[in-house]
Design an enzyme around this catalytic site. Structure first.
Site, short mmCIF file in Angstrom:
data_model
loop_
_atom_site.label_atom_id
_atom_site.label_comp_id
_atom_site.label_asym_id
_atom_site.label_seq_id
_atom_site.Cartn_x
_atom_site.Cartn_y
_atom_site.Cartn_z
CG HIS A 10 -2.02 -0.93 1.22
ND1 HIS A 10 -3.08 -0.85 2.08
CD2 HIS A 10 -2.26 -2.00 0.43
CE1 HIS A 10 -3.94 -1.84 1.81
NE2 HIS A 10 -3.46 -2.55 0.82
CE1 TYR B 199 -4.98 4.04 9.37
CE2 TYR B 199 -5.49 4.09 11.70
CZ TYR B 199 -4.73 3.63 10.66
OH TYR B 199 -3.69 2.74 10.91
N PRO C 22 -3.12 0.56 19.16
CG PRO C 22 -4.87 -0.92 18.77
CD PRO C 22 -4.19 -0.15 19.85
CE LYS D 180 4.24 3.41 13.24
NZ LYS D 180 4.86 3.07 11.94
CE1 TYR E 294 0.02 2.92 8.07
CE2 TYR E 294 -1.01 4.11 9.89
CZ TYR E 294 -0.98 3.04 9.01
OH TYR E 294 -1.98 2.08 9.08
P1 FAS Z 1 3.34 -11.31 21.79
O1 FAS Z 1 2.34 -11.07 22.89
O2 FAS Z 1 2.88 -11.34 20.39
O3 FAS Z 1 4.06 -12.72 22.04
C1 FAS Z 1 4.38 -13.16 23.35
C2 FAS Z 1 4.38 -14.68 23.32
O4 FAS Z 1 4.81 -15.13 24.61
C3 FAS Z 1 2.97 -15.24 23.09
O5 FAS Z 1 3.01 -16.24 22.11
C4 FAS Z 1 2.59 -15.82 24.45
O6 FAS Z 1 1.76 -16.95 24.34
C5 FAS Z 1 3.95 -16.17 25.02
N1 FAS Z 1 4.00 -16.22 26.49
C6 FAS Z 1 3.40 -15.38 27.35
N2 FAS Z 1 3.68 -15.76 28.63
C7 FAS Z 1 4.49 -16.86 28.55
C8 FAS Z 1 5.11 -17.70 29.49
N3 FAS Z 1 4.95 -17.49 30.80
N4 FAS Z 1 5.86 -18.74 29.06
C9 FAS Z 1 6.03 -18.96 27.73
N5 FAS Z 1 5.46 -18.20 26.77
C10 FAS Z 1 4.70 -17.16 27.18
N6 FAS Z 1 -0.41 -4.40 16.97
C11 FAS Z 1 -0.56 -3.75 15.80
O7 FAS Z 1 0.39 -3.17 15.31
N7 FAS Z 1 -1.79 -3.73 15.18
C12 FAS Z 1 -2.88 -4.39 15.70
O8 FAS Z 1 -3.96 -4.35 15.14
C13 FAS Z 1 -2.74 -5.10 16.90
N8 FAS Z 1 -3.80 -5.80 17.43
C14 FAS Z 1 -3.63 -6.48 18.62
C15 FAS Z 1 -4.68 -7.20 19.21
C16 FAS Z 1 -4.52 -7.88 20.41
C17 FAS Z 1 -5.67 -8.66 21.03
C18 FAS Z 1 -3.28 -7.81 21.08
C19 FAS Z 1 -3.09 -8.49 22.43
C20 FAS Z 1 -2.22 -7.11 20.52
C21 FAS Z 1 -2.39 -6.44 19.28
N9 FAS Z 1 -1.34 -5.74 18.67
C22 FAS Z 1 -1.48 -5.07 17.51
C23 FAS Z 1 -0.06 -5.69 19.26
C24 FAS Z 1 0.65 -6.98 18.89
O9 FAS Z 1 0.72 -7.10 17.51
C25 FAS Z 1 1.97 -6.93 19.59
O10 FAS Z 1 2.59 -5.67 19.48
C26 FAS Z 1 2.92 -8.00 19.10
O11 FAS Z 1 2.25 -9.22 19.17
C27 FAS Z 1 4.15 -7.93 19.98
O12 FAS Z 1 4.89 -9.08 19.78
P2 FAS Z 1 5.63 -9.78 21.01
O13 FAS Z 1 6.37 -8.75 21.76
O14 FAS Z 1 6.34 -10.93 20.42
O15 FAS Z 1 4.49 -10.24 22.01
C1 PHB Z 2 -4.96 -4.21 11.15
O1 PHB Z 2 -5.05 -4.43 9.93
O2 PHB Z 2 -5.16 -5.11 12.00
C2 PHB Z 2 -4.61 -2.83 11.63
C3 PHB Z 2 -4.26 -1.86 10.70
C4 PHB Z 2 -3.94 -0.58 11.15
C5 PHB Z 2 -3.98 -0.30 12.50
C6 PHB Z 2 -4.33 -1.29 13.44
C7 PHB Z 2 -4.66 -2.56 12.99
O3 PHB Z 2 -3.67 0.95 12.95
#
Ligand code: FAS
Ligand code: PHB
Length: 412
Positions: A95, A223, A315, A319, A406
């Protein structure tokens, strides 16, 4: 790096239990198989550094967990350099802009014109699949569905990680521990609280997100700022739309049947044209709270926190995933420096190096969130938001600032 000596005096294993403790020796013990843990493990592998990844959920859960969707150009470049970008190049959607919609009109932020860069829309769960496959194909060790993970002696030269699996206790002896276990993990809490400073802002709203089997209604992300609240149109493929709407942080999903979700999204995303959102079966829905969170420093002796274990961003700026990757890129480079030259200076600087980007990204994510979400009550804030939206979409300098943040600031 101040380290305690003589870890033997800290041996906490009673003779009976130690008989059942199987021991694994590696260089870096990684807790968490999310983007941070898996990218780190593969970056280390490419430098000939051995690691073991511990994950408490199943492989299937990790590969099906729908989360982020937008990749900065720097993240895409790194994944390609790591040799894990082949499917992303084939299936990812490139994009060159986003639309900001308010007052019934859409305003395109043209990334190509303003930065020469692009973003790639490719689901986080797809990256997880690609990384797990790459790790396993290179004989990387990832232990899924482990239990009772705990970290020990990370302020000595002999850190260790203990966990249970199949009824047995196991211990990983390593040189360093990477806490990549997310916001609710066990690594950050294991650090003495007086060693850490927490910076936090909790927002009075959250996002209700859905994954729908419907062709995207726009080629790019939209957005939308609306009197009824914020909404976001994103996508995962030509057949799957990803949508979010602002809600209360403790929204009861039971009060959101499909027809109500679609009606609210149609209202908030509408413009003055006859444009309408394509609807379809909702495959998944959930509510995510919103906070800005940073812990300083992001390290304690031989344990290093990366990704959501160290920081959370709302979110709105897309980022979270990208910042996790940026952290472990710094950590992998510092570990390579240690193992190749025996010097700890980059490891000692890990937190300072990461935090410069972390705080720039925190600022941008807070700014996007504050500009686009309806705050309760104050008419002044609503007028200020509309003035900000008008300025951002009519000033080249202002839209260039949004665009360069962005698509992703240059990595350290
Ligand atoms: P993560 O949380 O992805 O990974 C951590 C890992 O550690 C997981 O697999 C977990 O199961 C494991 N873990 C936890 N405790 C443990 C333990 N005690 N022992 C062993 N393993 C363990 N970011 C965006 O940019 N856009 C979005 O739209 C967006 N939507 C999101 C929606 C949700 C519901 C959540 C929770 C986050 C969202 N995020 C989004 C943010 C997300 O993308 C995070 O920034 C990203 O997953 C970060 O990656 P990690 O730091 O690897 O953490
Ligand atoms: C998504 O596609 O999940 C998404 C895109 C942009 C955002 C947050 C989530 O700012």
């Amino acid at each position: 790096m101040g380290l305690r000596k003589h870890p033997d005096e800290f041996a906490s294993y009673d003779p009976h239990e130690s008989k059942q403790v199987t021991q694994i020796r590696t260089q870096v013990g990684i807790v968490g198989a999310g983007p941070a843990g898996l990218v780190l493990a593969h970056l280390l592998h490419l430098e000939g550094i051995d690691s073991v990844v511990l994950e408490n959920r199943s492989r299937q859960h990790c590969e099906e967990r729908i989360r982020a969707g937008v990749l900065e150009w720097g993240t895409v470049e790194l994944l390609n350099q790591m040799g894990v970008g082949e499917r992303m190049q084939r299936e990812g959607l490139i994009h060159y802009g986003i639309e900001i919609r308010f007052g019934g009109r859409g305003h395109r932020i043209d990334f190509k014109d303003l930065t020469g860069r692009a973003i790639t829309v490719y689901g986080q769960h797809e990256i997880i699949k690609d990384l797990i496959r790459a790790r396993l194909e290179s004989n990387g060790q990832i232990f899924f569905e482990v239990e009772d993970v705990s970290v020990h002696q990370f302020d000595t030269e002999y850190p260790s990680i203990r966990y249970r699996q199949d009824g047995n206790t196991h211990e990983i002896r390593c040189d360093f521990i990477a806490g990549c276990d997310g916001f609710h993990g066990i690594c950050r809490p294991a650090i003495p609280t007086d060693a850490l400073t927490v910076y936090e802002r909790v927002y009075p709203f959250g996002w209700l997100g859905i994954l729908a089997e419907a062709a995207p209604s726009s080629e790019e992300l939209i957005y939308a700022y609306n009197d009824c609240g914020f909404a976001l149109h994103s996508m995962r493929s030509p057949q799957i739309t990803r949508l979010y709407l602002q809600c209360s942080p403790d929204e009861d999903l039971a009060k959101w049947p499909e027809d109500r979700i679609w009606q609210e999204l149609q209202t908030r995303l509408a413009d003055d044209s006859d444009w309408r959102l394509n609807e379809g079966p909702i495959l998944q829905k959930g509510v995510t709270g919103m906070r800005s969170f940073v812990v300083e420093p992001m390290q304690y002796s031989r344990m290093f926190l990366a990704g959501d274990a160290a920081h959370i961003v709302p979110p709105t700026g897309a980022k979270g995933l990208n910042l996790a990757v940026a952290d472990v890129r710094v950590l992998a480079r510092a570990l390579k420096h240690f193992y190749s030259l025996g010097r700890t200076n980059l490891l000692d600087q890990y937190s300072v190096t990461c935090l410069r980007r972390v705080w720039r990204v925190q600022r941008f994510s807070w700014w996007m969130t504050s500009m686009l979400h309806r705050h309760e009550g104050n008419p002044f804030d609503q007028r200020r938001q509309l003035a900000e939206l008008d300025y951002v979409t009519s000033s080249r300098a202002a839209s260039q600032s949004l665009a360069e943040n962005y698509v992703g600031l240059p990595m350290e």
